[in-house]
Scaffold this motif. Structure first.
Motif, PDB file in Angstrom:
ATOM      1  N   MET A  68       0.814  -1.209   0.000  1.00 21.08           N
ATOM      2  CA  MET A  68       0.000   0.000   0.000  1.00 21.08           C
ATOM      3  C   MET A  68       0.856   1.271   0.000  1.00 21.08           C
ATOM      4  SD  MET A  68      -3.092  -1.086  -0.033  1.00 21.08           S
ATOM      5  CE  MET A  68      -4.050   0.311   0.474  1.00 21.08           C
ATOM      6  N   MET A  69       2.055   1.177   0.541  1.00 20.03           N
ATOM      7  CA  MET A  69       2.898   2.363   0.642  1.00 20.03           C
ATOM      8  C   MET A  69       4.356   1.957   0.585  1.00 20.03           C
ATOM      9  SD  MET A  69       2.885   5.230   3.625  1.00 20.03           S
ATOM     10  CE  MET A  69       3.241   4.040   4.923  1.00 20.03           C
ATOM     11  N   LYS A  70       5.155   2.731  -0.062  1.00 18.45           N
ATOM     12  CA  LYS A  70       6.578   2.433  -0.104  1.00 18.45           C
ATOM     13  C   LYS A  70       7.372   3.712   0.099  1.00 18.45           C
ATOM     14  CE  LYS A  70       6.939   2.858  -5.142  1.00 18.45           C
ATOM     15  NZ  LYS A  70       7.333   2.194  -6.388  1.00 18.45           N
ATOM     16  N   ARG A  71       8.587   3.547   0.579  1.00 16.03           N
ATOM     17  CA  ARG A  71       9.442   4.695   0.825  1.00 16.03           C
ATOM     18  C   ARG A  71      10.108   5.129  -0.479  1.00 16.03           C
ATOM     19  NH1 ARG A  71       8.814   7.077   5.581  1.00 16.03           N
ATOM     20  NH2 ARG A  71      10.973   7.778   5.511  1.00 16.03           N
ATOM     21  N   LYS A  72      10.454   6.406  -0.538  1.00 12.52           N
ATOM     22  CA  LYS A  72      11.267   6.891  -1.647  1.00 12.52           C
ATOM     23  C   LYS A  72      12.305   7.852  -1.087  1.00 12.52           C
ATOM     24  CE  LYS A  72       8.335  10.806  -2.943  1.00 12.52           C
ATOM     25  NZ  LYS A  72       7.610  11.452  -4.026  1.00 12.52           N
ATOM     26  N   LYS A  73      13.125   8.386  -1.933  1.00 11.11           N
ATOM     27  CA  LYS A  73      14.205   9.243  -1.467  1.00 11.11           C
ATOM     28  C   LYS A  73      13.670  10.558  -0.915  1.00 11.11           C
ATOM     29  CE  LYS A  73      17.668   7.382  -4.646  1.00 11.11           C
ATOM     30  NZ  LYS A  73      18.613   7.703  -5.743  1.00 11.11           N
ATOM     31  N   ILE A  74      14.526  11.240  -0.168  1.00 17.84           N
ATOM     32  CA  ILE A  74      14.183  12.560   0.367  1.00 17.84           C
ATOM     33  C   ILE A  74      13.855  13.510  -0.781  1.00 17.84           C
ATOM     34  CG2 ILE A  74      15.107  14.568   1.595  1.00 17.84           C
ATOM     35  CD1 ILE A  74      16.831  12.646   3.209  1.00 17.84           C
ATOM     36  N   ASP A  75      12.852  14.348  -0.589  1.00 17.40           N
ATOM     37  CA  ASP A  75      12.453  15.317  -1.605  1.00 17.40           C
ATOM     38  C   ASP A  75      13.441  16.489  -1.577  1.00 17.40           C
ATOM     39  OD1 ASP A  75      11.220  17.179  -3.249  1.00 17.40           O
ATOM     40  OD2 ASP A  75       9.215  16.522  -2.683  1.00 17.40           O
ATOM     41  N   TRP A  76      14.457  16.418  -2.397  1.00 16.64           N
ATOM     42  CA  TRP A  76      15.499  17.443  -2.391  1.00 16.64           C
ATOM     43  C   TRP A  76      14.998  18.776  -2.921  1.00 16.64           C
ATOM     44  CZ3 TRP A  76      19.331  16.405   0.620  1.00 16.64           C
ATOM     45  CH2 TRP A  76      19.737  15.076   0.808  1.00 16.64           C
ATOM     46  N   LEU A  77      13.944  18.780  -3.732  1.00 14.21           N
ATOM     47  CA  LEU A  77      13.380  20.033  -4.225  1.00 14.21           C
ATOM     48  C   LEU A  77      12.725  20.837  -3.112  1.00 14.21           C
ATOM     49  CD1 LEU A  77      11.828  19.079  -7.689  1.00 14.21           C
ATOM     50  CD2 LEU A  77      13.842  20.495  -7.231  1.00 14.21           C
ATOM     51  N   LEU A  78      12.434  20.177  -2.001  1.00 14.07           N
ATOM     52  CA  LEU A  78      11.954  20.877  -0.805  1.00 14.07           C
ATOM     53  C   LEU A  78      13.096  21.177   0.157  1.00 14.07           C
ATOM     54  CD1 LEU A  78       8.558  19.361   0.488  1.00 14.07           C
ATOM     55  CD2 LEU A  78       9.027  21.683  -0.309  1.00 14.07           C
ATOM     56  N   LEU A  79      13.933  20.178   0.373  1.00 12.96           N
ATOM     57  CA  LEU A  79      14.952  20.288   1.406  1.00 12.96           C
ATOM     58  C   LEU A  79      16.079  21.251   1.044  1.00 12.96           C
ATOM     59  CD1 LEU A  79      15.895  19.341   4.163  1.00 12.96           C
ATOM     60  CD2 LEU A  79      17.079  17.429   3.052  1.00 12.96           C
ATOM     61  N   LEU A  80      16.598  21.164  -0.171  1.00 10.46           N
ATOM     62  CA  LEU A  80      17.743  21.995  -0.544  1.00 10.46           C
ATOM     63  C   LEU A  80      17.416  23.496  -0.540  1.00 10.46           C
ATOM     64  CD1 LEU A  80      19.571  19.908  -3.309  1.00 10.46           C
ATOM     65  CD2 LEU A  80      20.208  20.235  -0.912  1.00 10.46           C
ATOM     66  N   PRO A  81      16.282  23.932  -1.136  1.00 10.25           N
ATOM     67  CA  PRO A  81      15.954  25.364  -1.039  1.00 10.25           C
ATOM     68  C   PRO A  81      15.773  25.826   0.405  1.00 10.25           C
ATOM     69  CG  PRO A  81      14.645  24.319  -2.747  1.00 10.25           C
ATOM     70  CD  PRO A  81      15.336  23.220  -2.011  1.00 10.25           C
ATOM     71  N   TYR A  82      15.184  24.966   1.230  1.00  6.33           N
ATOM     72  CA  TYR A  82      15.003  25.298   2.655  1.00  6.33           C
ATOM     73  C   TYR A  82      16.349  25.489   3.335  1.00  6.33           C
ATOM     74  CZ  TYR A  82      14.473  24.165   7.624  1.00  6.33           C
ATOM     75  OH  TYR A  82      14.571  24.154   9.000  1.00  6.33           O
ATOM     76  N   LEU A  83      17.274  24.575   3.121  1.00  7.45           N
ATOM     77  CA  LEU A  83      18.607  24.696   3.725  1.00  7.45           C
ATOM     78  C   LEU A  83      19.341  25.922   3.185  1.00  7.45           C
ATOM     79  CD1 LEU A  83      19.773  20.950   3.637  1.00  7.45           C
ATOM     80  CD2 LEU A  83      18.894  22.240   5.595  1.00  7.45           C
ATOM     81  N   GLY A  84      19.182  26.182   1.893  1.00  7.94           N
ATOM     82  CA  GLY A  84      19.853  27.325   1.273  1.00  7.94           C
ATOM     83  C   GLY A  84      19.398  28.650   1.867  1.00  7.94           C
ATOM     84  N   ILE A 121       8.747  26.854  14.217  1.00  9.76           N
ATOM     85  CA  ILE A 121       7.375  26.442  13.914  1.00  9.76           C
ATOM     86  C   ILE A 121       7.188  26.212  12.423  1.00  9.76           C
ATOM     87  CG2 ILE A 121       4.972  27.212  13.955  1.00  9.76           C
ATOM     88  CD1 ILE A 121       5.738  28.699  16.593  1.00  9.76           C
ATOM     89  N   LEU A 122       7.692  27.135  11.606  1.00 12.05           N
ATOM     90  CA  LEU A 122       7.539  26.988  10.161  1.00 12.05           C
ATOM     91  C   LEU A 122       8.368  25.805   9.648  1.00 12.05           C
ATOM     92  CD1 LEU A 122       5.929  28.378   7.998  1.00 12.05           C
ATOM     93  CD2 LEU A 122       7.881  29.861   7.515  1.00 12.05           C
ATOM     94  N   SER A 123       9.517  25.563  10.264  1.00 10.87           N
ATOM     95  CA  SER A 123      10.339  24.409   9.885  1.00 10.87           C
ATOM     96  C   SER A 123       9.624  23.099  10.219  1.00 10.87           C
ATOM     97  CB  SER A 123      11.694  24.456  10.612  1.00 10.87           C
ATOM     98  OG  SER A 123      12.454  25.559  10.198  1.00 10.87           O
ATOM     99  N   ALA A 124       8.947  23.063  11.373  1.00  7.37           N
ATOM    100  CA  ALA A 124       8.196  21.870  11.750  1.00  7.37           C
ATOM    101  C   ALA A 124       7.103  21.584  10.731  1.00  7.37           C
ATOM    102  CB  ALA A 124       7.591  22.051  13.146  1.00  7.37           C
ATOM    103  N   ALA A 125       6.413  22.634  10.270  1.00  6.05           N
ATOM    104  CA  ALA A 125       5.366  22.460   9.261  1.00  6.05           C
ATOM    105  C   ALA A 125       5.957  21.917   7.961  1.00  6.05           C
ATOM    106  CB  ALA A 125       4.665  23.790   9.000  1.00  6.05           C
ATOM    107  N   LEU A 126       7.112  22.445   7.580  1.00 10.22           N
ATOM    108  CA  LEU A 126       7.769  21.954   6.366  1.00 10.22           C
ATOM    109  C   LEU A 126       8.273  20.531   6.579  1.00 10.22           C
ATOM    110  CD1 LEU A 126       8.455  23.006   3.538  1.00 10.22           C
ATOM    111  CD2 LEU A 126      10.724  23.585   4.384  1.00 10.22           C
ATOM    112  N   GLY A 127       8.690  20.213   7.817  1.00  7.01           N
ATOM    113  CA  GLY A 127       9.131  18.855   8.122  1.00  7.01           C
ATOM    114  C   GLY A 127       8.018  17.840   7.948  1.00  7.01           C
ATOM    115  N   VAL A 128       6.795  18.212   8.321  1.00  2.00           N
ATOM    116  CA  VAL A 128       5.641  17.331   8.102  1.00  2.00           C
ATOM    117  C   VAL A 128       5.463  17.071   6.608  1.00  2.00           C
ATOM    118  CG1 VAL A 128       3.127  17.149   8.304  1.00  2.00           C
ATOM    119  CG2 VAL A 128       4.471  18.027  10.220  1.00  2.00           C
ATOM    120  N   CYS A 129       5.603  18.127   5.808  1.00  2.00           N
ATOM    121  CA  CYS A 129       5.478  17.970   4.354  1.00  2.00           C
ATOM    122  C   CYS A 129       6.594  17.095   3.792  1.00  2.00           C
ATOM    123  CB  CYS A 129       5.493  19.341   3.682  1.00  2.00           C
ATOM    124  SG  CYS A 129       4.091  20.397   4.115  1.00  2.00           S
TER     125      CYS A 129
END
Length: 380
Positions: free
Chosen positions: A1-17, A356-364
């Motif tokens: 029903m569900m499988k893992r995939k790689k980290i969404d770098w299109l979300l993570l990299l801009p956030y870190l930048g 707080i905003l990072s936590a919300a993005l972490g959920v995503c």
């Protein structure tokens, strides 16, 4: 029903930048003022760095939590209840900073309840509208949205109320209304805001507004020309213009801002983007905006592909929150709208806001690391 995939770098990299750029600019914008006041020039930088580290640890923790826990109604309702209680506490025993009573202190940590309520309301509305609702069933969530906005409005924080109502409207219309009708609703609301602002500006005066919101008239009046009162209420706006002009395309160089030396008070908060452009130039400034808009765009793309209604609405809500805060902050320092006091996400100084905003993005990020083959994967 569900499988893992790689980290969404299109979300993570801009956030870190943008986070690292923000940390650098907090130091650059605050160090001169702190030294002039005889304080440690690294104090605000250190605090922001600590909260940034805590935020990254929190994201890592959320990434390990099961999705079923994150979509539970108990979590969403509990966070919303905490947000509403803290909004009430603001009026009772809130902390007054720079003439505004918008903060609550818990164990020595100060935070704005409006920021907590924003994220809590996103999770609650996404949970509530995970299934189709009747018109009568819309009364409860709409009442909570109205109450939250009114409590923020009474602080007074007009733009805070606009943001929370705007994000809620995005979620409700996305969940309940057809696309064409949603566009009409947003267009009507935008036209209404412009009309009201015009009436206040050209026909209004302090006498037509309650005393609590008299400052709104001054801010709208100064949008036309902050140089009408360059050493008074237009001081920050006019010096923000100078900072943007001084920066040009390539900037004066990191640490070489002129306006942060007493011309833009507390420049590391609402006006950090002006200092960024002055020191690093418009090209870097546009790159930062591109990264922020990329985060929001990526969330909207994920929402459009998501099979779970609840998760899709969380994407939409967090994306709308980041997009609204970014747009309002930039529009205000460019003089397109009145000064607002809305921070630039992940850039402006503010540890709890970043957390707080990072936590919300972490959920995503957690949800985007999973592939659901149908909307029954996440059990309520």
């Amino acid at each position: 029903m569900m499988k893992r995939k790689k980290i969404d770098w299109l979300l993570l990299l801009p956030y870190l930048g943008v986070s690292l750029i923000g940390l650098l600019m907090v130091f650059s914008a605050s160090s001169y003022r702190l030294m002039a006041e005889g304080q440690n020039p690294l104090s605000l930088f250190s605090k922001q760095a600590i909260f940034m580290g805590l935020s990254w640890l929190l994201i890592a923790f959320i990434y390990r939590v099961k999705s079923n826990v994150l979509v539970k109604g108990t979590l969403a309702k509990g966070l919303l209840a905490a947000g509403l209680v803290s909004l009430i506490l603001v009026k009772i025993s809130g902390v007054n900073i720079n003439g505004a009573q918008r903060w609550v202190s818990v164990m020595g940590i100060q935070f704005q309840p409006s920021e907590v309520t924003n994220v809590a309301l996103i999770l609650y509305l996404a949970y509530y509208f995970r299934v189709k609702r009747t018109q009568r069933e819309l009364l409860v969530p709409c009442g909570l949205v109205l109450l939250s906005g009114l409590l923020i409005l009474l602080q007074p924080k007009v733009t805070g109320a606009i943001i929370i109502w705007g994000v809620a409207l995005v979620i409700i219309t996305t969940a309940e209304l057809p696309y064409q009708l949603s566009v009409m609703v947003f267009a009507t609301i935008f036209a209404g805001i412009v009309l009201i602002g015009g009436i206040i500006l050209f026909l209004g005066s302090h006498h037509l507004l309650p005393e609590l919101f008299a400052h709104t008239y001054d801010r709208i009046r100064l949008v036309r020309d902050p140089f009408l009162d360059p050493y008074g209420k237009g001081f920050q706006m006019s010096n923000s213009y100078y900072a943007l002009y001084n920066g040009g395309l390539f900037g004066r160089g990191l640490g070489n801002s002129i306006t942060k030396k007493g011309y833009l008070p507390v420049a590391e908060t609402d006006f950090v983007y002006s200092i960024l452009v002055e020191e690093l130039g418009m090209i870097v400034g546009l790159l930062v905006l591109a990264l922020l808009f990329l985060i929001a765009l990526r969330l909207f793309v994920l929402a459009s592909k998501e099979v779970s209604q609840q998760v899709s609405l969380i994407y939409f809500g967090v994306g709308a929150l980041i997009l609204l805060q970014t747009s309002i902050n930039i529009a205000s320092i460019l003089g397109l709208i009145p000064m607002t006091g809305v921070p630039l996400p992940f850039i402006s100084y503010g540890g709890t806001s970043y957390l707080i905003l990072s936590a919300a993005l972490g959920v995503c990020l957690k949800f985007s690391s999973e592939v659901r083959v149908n909307d029954q994967t996440i059990k309520q």
